[in-house]
Design a protein around this motif. Structure first.
Motif, PDB file in Angstrom:
ATOM      1  N   GLU A 294       0.831  -1.206   0.000  1.00  0.00           N
ATOM      2  CA  GLU A 294       0.000   0.000   0.000  1.00  0.00           C
ATOM      3  C   GLU A 294       0.866   1.256   0.000  1.00  0.00           C
ATOM      4  O   GLU A 294       0.574   2.223  -0.735  1.00  0.00           O
ATOM      5  CB  GLU A 294      -0.895  -0.028   1.246  1.00  0.00           C
ATOM      6  N   ILE A 295       1.929   1.248   0.788  1.00  0.00           N
ATOM      7  CA  ILE A 295       2.806   2.423   0.891  1.00  0.00           C
ATOM      8  C   ILE A 295       3.500   2.681  -0.435  1.00  0.00           C
ATOM      9  O   ILE A 295       3.567   3.831  -0.907  1.00  0.00           O
ATOM     10  CB  ILE A 295       3.825   2.216   2.030  1.00  0.00           C
ATOM     11  N   ILE A 296       4.016   1.623  -1.060  1.00  0.00           N
ATOM     12  CA  ILE A 296       4.729   1.809  -2.329  1.00  0.00           C
ATOM     13  C   ILE A 296       3.767   2.237  -3.427  1.00  0.00           C
ATOM     14  O   ILE A 296       4.104   3.073  -4.285  1.00  0.00           O
ATOM     15  CB  ILE A 296       5.472   0.509  -2.695  1.00  0.00           C
ATOM     16  N   ASP A 297       2.552   1.684  -3.405  1.00  0.00           N
ATOM     17  CA  ASP A 297       1.552   2.101  -4.397  1.00  0.00           C
ATOM     18  C   ASP A 297       1.241   3.586  -4.285  1.00  0.00           C
ATOM     19  O   ASP A 297       0.892   4.232  -5.289  1.00  0.00           O
ATOM     20  CB  ASP A 297       0.265   1.294  -4.219  1.00  0.00           C
ATOM     21  N   ASN A 298       1.369   4.137  -3.067  1.00  0.00           N
ATOM     22  CA  ASN A 298       1.105   5.562  -2.861  1.00  0.00           C
ATOM     23  C   ASN A 298       2.334   6.425  -3.157  1.00  0.00           C
ATOM     24  O   ASN A 298       2.312   7.635  -2.928  1.00  0.00           O
ATOM     25  CB  ASN A 298       0.663   5.820  -1.413  1.00  0.00           C
ATOM     26  N   GLY A 299       3.422   5.795  -3.633  1.00  0.00           N
ATOM     27  CA  GLY A 299       4.620   6.541  -3.988  1.00  0.00           C
ATOM     28  C   GLY A 299       5.429   6.980  -2.773  1.00  0.00           C
ATOM     29  O   GLY A 299       6.220   7.929  -2.864  1.00  0.00           O
ATOM     30  N   GLU A 300       5.279   6.290  -1.663  1.00  0.00           N
ATOM     31  CA  GLU A 300       6.001   6.652  -0.444  1.00  0.00           C
ATOM     32  C   GLU A 300       7.023   5.572  -0.098  1.00  0.00           C
ATOM     33  O   GLU A 300       7.079   4.519  -0.745  1.00  0.00           O
ATOM     34  CB  GLU A 300       5.001   6.848   0.710  1.00  0.00           C
ATOM     35  N   GLN A 301       7.831   5.846   0.926  1.00  0.00           N
ATOM     36  CA  GLN A 301       8.875   4.915   1.337  1.00  0.00           C
ATOM     37  C   GLN A 301       8.632   4.474   2.781  1.00  0.00           C
ATOM     38  O   GLN A 301       7.999   5.176   3.567  1.00  0.00           O
ATOM     39  CB  GLN A 301      10.261   5.576   1.216  1.00  0.00           C
ATOM     40  N   VAL A 302       9.179   3.295   3.110  1.00  0.00           N
ATOM     41  CA  VAL A 302       8.911   2.715   4.420  1.00  0.00           C
ATOM     42  C   VAL A 302      10.163   2.041   4.968  1.00  0.00           C
ATOM     43  O   VAL A 302      10.979   1.511   4.208  1.00  0.00           O
ATOM     44  CB  VAL A 302       7.752   1.694   4.331  1.00  0.00           C
ATOM     45  N   ILE A 303      10.323   2.101   6.292  1.00  0.00           N
ATOM     46  CA  ILE A 303      11.371   1.303   6.939  1.00  0.00           C
ATOM     47  C   ILE A 303      10.707   0.340   7.908  1.00  0.00           C
ATOM     48  O   ILE A 303       9.691   0.651   8.529  1.00  0.00           O
ATOM     49  CB  ILE A 303      12.399   2.194   7.678  1.00  0.00           C
ATOM     50  N   ILE A 304      11.252  -0.859   7.993  1.00  0.00           N
ATOM     51  CA  ILE A 304      10.716  -1.905   8.870  1.00  0.00           C
ATOM     52  C   ILE A 304      11.814  -2.294   9.853  1.00  0.00           C
ATOM     53  O   ILE A 304      12.932  -2.646   9.444  1.00  0.00           O
ATOM     54  CB  ILE A 304      10.258  -3.151   8.084  1.00  0.00           C
ATOM     55  N   PHE A 305      11.485  -2.212  11.152  1.00  0.00           N
ATOM     56  CA  PHE A 305      12.418  -2.600  12.212  1.00  0.00           C
ATOM     57  C   PHE A 305      12.015  -3.943  12.796  1.00  0.00           C
ATOM     58  O   PHE A 305      10.839  -4.204  13.053  1.00  0.00           O
ATOM     59  CB  PHE A 305      12.417  -1.573  13.351  1.00  0.00           C
ATOM     60  N   SER A 306      13.023  -4.794  13.019  1.00  0.00           N
ATOM     61  CA  SER A 306      12.822  -6.026  13.779  1.00  0.00           C
ATOM     62  C   SER A 306      14.122  -6.328  14.508  1.00  0.00           C
ATOM     63  O   SER A 306      15.201  -5.914  14.070  1.00  0.00           O
ATOM     64  CB  SER A 306      12.475  -7.202  12.863  1.00  0.00           C
ATOM     65  N   HIS A 307      14.018  -7.023  15.646  1.00  0.00           N
ATOM     66  CA  HIS A 307      15.270  -7.406  16.295  1.00  0.00           C
ATOM     67  C   HIS A 307      15.610  -8.871  16.023  1.00  0.00           C
ATOM     68  O   HIS A 307      16.514  -9.426  16.611  1.00  0.00           O
ATOM     69  CB  HIS A 307      15.252  -7.111  17.797  1.00  0.00           C
ATOM     70  N   PHE A 308      14.865  -9.492  15.071  1.00  0.00           N
ATOM     71  CA  PHE A 308      15.180 -10.857  14.637  1.00  0.00           C
ATOM     72  C   PHE A 308      15.726 -10.809  13.216  1.00  0.00           C
ATOM     73  O   PHE A 308      15.033 -10.367  12.284  1.00  0.00           O
ATOM     74  CB  PHE A 308      13.946 -11.744  14.680  1.00  0.00           C
ATOM     75  N   LEU A 309      16.960 -11.258  13.036  1.00  0.00           N
ATOM     76  CA  LEU A 309      17.538 -11.282  11.697  1.00  0.00           C
ATOM     77  C   LEU A 309      16.748 -12.203  10.778  1.00  0.00           C
ATOM     78  O   LEU A 309      16.625 -11.958   9.567  1.00  0.00           O
ATOM     79  CB  LEU A 309      18.999 -11.729  11.763  1.00  0.00           C
ATOM     80  N   GLY A 310      16.199 -13.289  11.359  1.00  0.00           N
ATOM     81  CA  GLY A 310      15.393 -14.208  10.550  1.00  0.00           C
ATOM     82  C   GLY A 310      14.168 -13.522   9.981  1.00  0.00           C
ATOM     83  O   GLY A 310      13.754 -13.806   8.841  1.00  0.00           O
ATOM     84  N   MET A 311      13.563 -12.622  10.745  1.00  0.00           N
ATOM     85  CA  MET A 311      12.397 -11.884  10.250  1.00  0.00           C
ATOM     86  C   MET A 311      12.803 -10.990   9.091  1.00  0.00           C
ATOM     87  O   MET A 311      12.089 -10.885   8.077  1.00  0.00           O
ATOM     88  CB  MET A 311      11.797 -11.054  11.399  1.00  0.00           C
ATOM     89  N   LEU A 312      13.967 -10.323   9.219  1.00  0.00           N
ATOM     90  CA  LEU A 312      14.454  -9.493   8.114  1.00  0.00           C
ATOM     91  C   LEU A 312      14.693 -10.337   6.860  1.00  0.00           C
ATOM     92  O   LEU A 312      14.408  -9.901   5.732  1.00  0.00           O
ATOM     93  CB  LEU A 312      15.734  -8.771   8.530  1.00  0.00           C
ATOM     94  N   SER A 313      15.193 -11.562   7.056  1.00  0.00           N
ATOM     95  CA  SER A 313      15.469 -12.426   5.903  1.00  0.00           C
ATOM     96  C   SER A 313      14.177 -12.847   5.215  1.00  0.00           C
ATOM     97  O   SER A 313      14.108 -12.898   3.976  1.00  0.00           O
ATOM     98  CB  SER A 313      16.245 -13.661   6.350  1.00  0.00           C
ATOM     99  N   LEU A 314      13.138 -13.154   5.984  1.00  0.00           N
ATOM    100  CA  LEU A 314      11.845 -13.498   5.385  1.00  0.00           C
ATOM    101  C   LEU A 314      11.280 -12.324   4.594  1.00  0.00           C
ATOM    102  O   LEU A 314      10.771 -12.497   3.461  1.00  0.00           O
ATOM    103  CB  LEU A 314      10.856 -13.917   6.474  1.00  0.00           C
ATOM    104  N   LEU A 315      11.361 -11.123   5.173  1.00  0.00           N
ATOM    105  CA  LEU A 315      10.881  -9.935   4.469  1.00  0.00           C
ATOM    106  C   LEU A 315      11.707  -9.683   3.206  1.00  0.00           C
ATOM    107  O   LEU A 315      11.171  -9.302   2.154  1.00  0.00           O
ATOM    108  CB  LEU A 315      10.965  -8.713   5.398  1.00  0.00           C
TER     109      LEU A 315
END
Length: 744
Positions: free
Chosen positions: A587-608
């Protein structure tokens, strides 16, 4: 026989003195006095030998003193004959009777105080005491000795002070007091006629507190840096001393409580123009901050710049550093210590603000020590870890400024890192931190132990007087601590100073566990029955080895079951939270905006990351293993990348990501203050859009309970410095039972 006859004649005369009885010519020359005479003591003083006392009797208008052993007494001992005069006499008793019989005595200089305080009192009661002019001037002062501390402040920021004592209106040098005490004298002879009684307990207490102060000894007294003024003031109070303050020091004390930073503070015309050329628009609160930092430098003080994240702490500190170099013309190097991820950012900002200065990143296996030998000043940038490794070398260098970025990294005073950094030598110390207190007040103690050692007392004393009281909810202790640190901590919040900063909207979205997640979650909780029973019984349970791993696994299940099982295929359809995060990114990218996602699990970052690749979204990833971070940050900020996948511990501080206006927190961190800091990578000066903060929490799980429990622990830092901060994440017995409670 003749004396007996005189006695009988005297008695006969007294009986018949009023009767007319014929007298011989000789008897008419005899006089008998009715008023008795007191013995006389003549007291003289020689300032070499001491007091000389001569005793005896003499008649009025008679100059010669007759000693007691030379008297001619009647048989009853009541009269003495002096010439043809019979005089009744008074005889003293006790010790002074011995003095009368001796006729004379000498008291040495060291005996004079006790003679005047004790013997002379008795002599005056039973003798006519006659003191010579010199002896009459002797005074024995037994009033309490009061220490007087005279303090002066020199332009270089040193506090010079000396100590003397007063008693009545007399001033007694400290060295004379100590000399007399060392010789085990009870009294100090101040001059030829004055003795001062020593109070050994008071003197010992003053000297003990003076040693604890650890002041440098000078030819005229003692010296402390101005930053230790509180220790000096506390020393004076503890010894019950009087203050004699110079005008400069009094003005310094006045400014500590009344300094007003100027929001219109002006830099040099050249510097103002250069900063504008490089895109700096100095806001009024930033000018006030620079003015405050200048005031600290000029008074040899140190402080914490604790502005909210995103308000320009880096820029303010570097401008103050440049002003310091320009004003002092000093050639010493300066050292900036920061997390590895922001070393390049600091170098870039130095080049923008200084333009002409030498900068060197002292980090990595190829770091060179030779540059420290340069006769021209450098600004060195390094990491906390590098300082700890190279402390034996770095501790030998006299730095001009020592600046700590993310200064809470020394919040634990017992770590090798903290001890190493505190051993560095610098003329000026500055700590930068948007969250000077994260978990407990003692973290603030460690920060001030680096800045101004002793200002908050010893660690144990601080814990007893402040931390325990504050943690128990005593607002008076927090207020007292706040007053003590106020002159040395500058804190501005975004909502108060950045009026043009766009709003921040926090959105909390709740999701449910999928069937797979619920089964995993329930099975893990069932396996913890013994752990819950131990906690209920009050048994000791190790938090690090027994509790934290379980809580971490429960959180991983809430994010995505693959983090617990290791089965990464398929990714979608197994976690509502994960799927909703992906939908939000779309939804954010469709609106032409940018997003950051925080997690403290490296595995979660890898899935994303896998999904970003599938969708062909341009993204960056920064975690603890990432090199060349600045190039990735630049790629995101110039719009080339639309998504930033970030480890909250590796990228939650010290970087600017204002190109985004959406922040997603995939999982809850133990301390909301860390989340706030991560959020402020986006919501900071330079942001033009409304910022949306998305929290995704799972119903009925520990995420819900952690959110509730952490809310209860807010307020510690707000009481002390007005900053948002959280309580310790080591839960109580009741809180642990609540966290580990099975699903309904």
């Amino acid at each position: 026989m003749a004396l007996l006859f005189l006695t009988l004649s005297l008695q006969f005369y007294l009986i018949y003195e009023k009767k007319e009885i014929p007298e011989t010519k000789q008897s008419k020359t005899v006089k008998i006095l009715s008023d008795p005479i007191k013995p006389t003591a003549e007291i003289t003083y020689d300032n070499d030998s001491g007091i000389h006392v001569k005793t005896g009797y003499k008649l009025k208008n008679q100059h010669n003193l007759i000693t007691a052993d030379k008297l001619k007494l009647t048989s009853d001992g009541k009269f003495t004959r002096i010439g043809n005069t019979f005089v009744p006499i008074e005889k003293p008793t006790g010790k002074v009777a011995e003095l009368l019989m001796q006729g004379e005595a000498t008291f040495g200089l060291d005996e004079i105080p006790e003679f005047f305080l004790r013997d002379l009192v008795m002599i005056k009661n039973e003798f006519n005491a006659v003191l010579t002019d010199l002896a009459g001037k002797i005074q024995i002062i037994t009033d309490p000795l009061v220490p007087v501390v005279k303090v002066e402040k020199d332009p270089q920021g040193w506090l010079d002070f000396d100590i003397h004592y007063t008693s009545r209106d007399l001033s007694i040098p400290r060295n004379l007091i100590l000399k007399a005490k060392a010789e085990e004298n009870k009294y100090l002879q101040l001059d030829q006629s004055t003795w001062i009684k020593l109070d050994n307990n008071a003197i010992d207490q003053t000297e003990k507190k003076l040693r604890e102060l650890e002041a440098d000894i000078t030819s005229e007294g003692f010296r402390l840096p101005a930053s230790e003024f509180a220790s000096l003031e506390e020393f004076i109070d503890k010894i019950g001393g009087k203050r004699v303050l110079s005008e400069a020091y009094q003005e310094f004390l006045n400014q500590l409580s009344g300094f007003q930073a100027d929001e219109e503070f002006q830099l040099s015309e050249d510097l103002e123009q250069q900063l504008k050329t490089h895109g700096f628009n100095i806001r009024p609160y930033q000018r006030a901050g620079i003015h405050w930092l200048e005031w600290l430098r000029q008074n040899q003080l140190h402080g914490v710049l604790a502005d909210d994240m995103g308000l320009g702490k880096t820029m303010q500190s570097l401008i103050a550093l440049r002003l310091g170099y320009e004003d002092s013309k000093i050639k010493n190097h300066s050292l900036i210590i920061a997390p590895k991820s922001v070393l390049q950012h600091w170098e870039n900002e130095i080049n923008r603000i200084f333009y002409f200065f030498r900068v060197y990143i002292y980090h990595g296996s190829n770091r060179s020590r030779k540059i420290f030998r340069s006769s021209m000043p450098y600004i060195f940038i390094t990491t906390y870890e590098t300082v700890a490794r190279d402390i034996d070398f770095l501790a030998t260098i006299p730095f001009y400024y020592l600046i700590l970025d993310e200064a809470t990294r020394i919040k634990n005073p017992d770590t090798q890192r903290s001890q190493a950094i505190k051993s560095l030598n610098a003329k000026h110390r500055l700590a930068l931190s948007g969250i000077p207190v994260e978990n407990r007040p003692a973290e603030l103690w460690s920060l001030f132990d680096f800045l101004m050692k002793g200002h908050l007392g010893k660690h144990g004393t601080f814990v007893r007087l402040y931390e325990e009281s504050i943690m128990a909810g005593q607002t008076s202790a927090a207020q007292q601590l706040g007053r003590r640190i106020k002159p040395f901590l500058l804190r501005r919040k975004k909502e108060a100073v950045a009026n043009d900063l766009p709003p921040k909207i926090i959105l909390t979205e709740w999701v449910d566990l999928t069937e797979e997640q619920r089964n995993l979650y329930g099975t893990l909780q069932d396996s913890m029955k013994n752990l819950r029973s131990s906690i209920m019984r009050g048994d000791y349970v190790n938090y690090t080895t027994n509790i934290l791993p379980v809580l971490t696994k429960l959180k991983q299940i809430c994010d995505h079951p693959a983090l617990f099982t290791g089965e990464t295929e398929p990714i979608m359809g197994r976690s509502d939270k994960f799927d909703f995060i992906i939908e939000k990114i779309d939804e954010i990218i469709d609106n032409g905006e940018q997003v950051i996602i925080f997690s403290h699990f490296l595995g979660m970052l890898s899935l994303l990351e896998n999904i970003m690749r599938e969708k062909r979204f341009s993204y960056i990833r920064i975690d603890g293993s990432t090199n060349q971070r600045q190039s990735l940050i630049d790629k995101f900020n110039d719009g080339t990348a639309k998504v930033a996948l970030l480890s909250i511990m590796a990228a939650g501080y010290g970087i600017n990501l204002t190109a985004a206006n959406h922040v997603i927190h995939a999982d809850r961190w133990w301390n909301p203050a860390v989340e706030d800091q991560a959020t402020d990578r986006v919501h900071r000066i330079g942001q033009k859009k409304t910022v949306f903060i998305h929290h995704f929490l799972t119903n009925g799980t520990l995420e819900e309970k952690i959110d509730r429990l952490l809310s209860k622990k807010r307020g510690i830092a707000d009481q002390i410095i007005g900053a948002a901060s959280e309580g310790e994440h080591r839960w109580s017995r009741e809180e642990l039972l609540e966290l580990l409670k099975p699903l309904d």
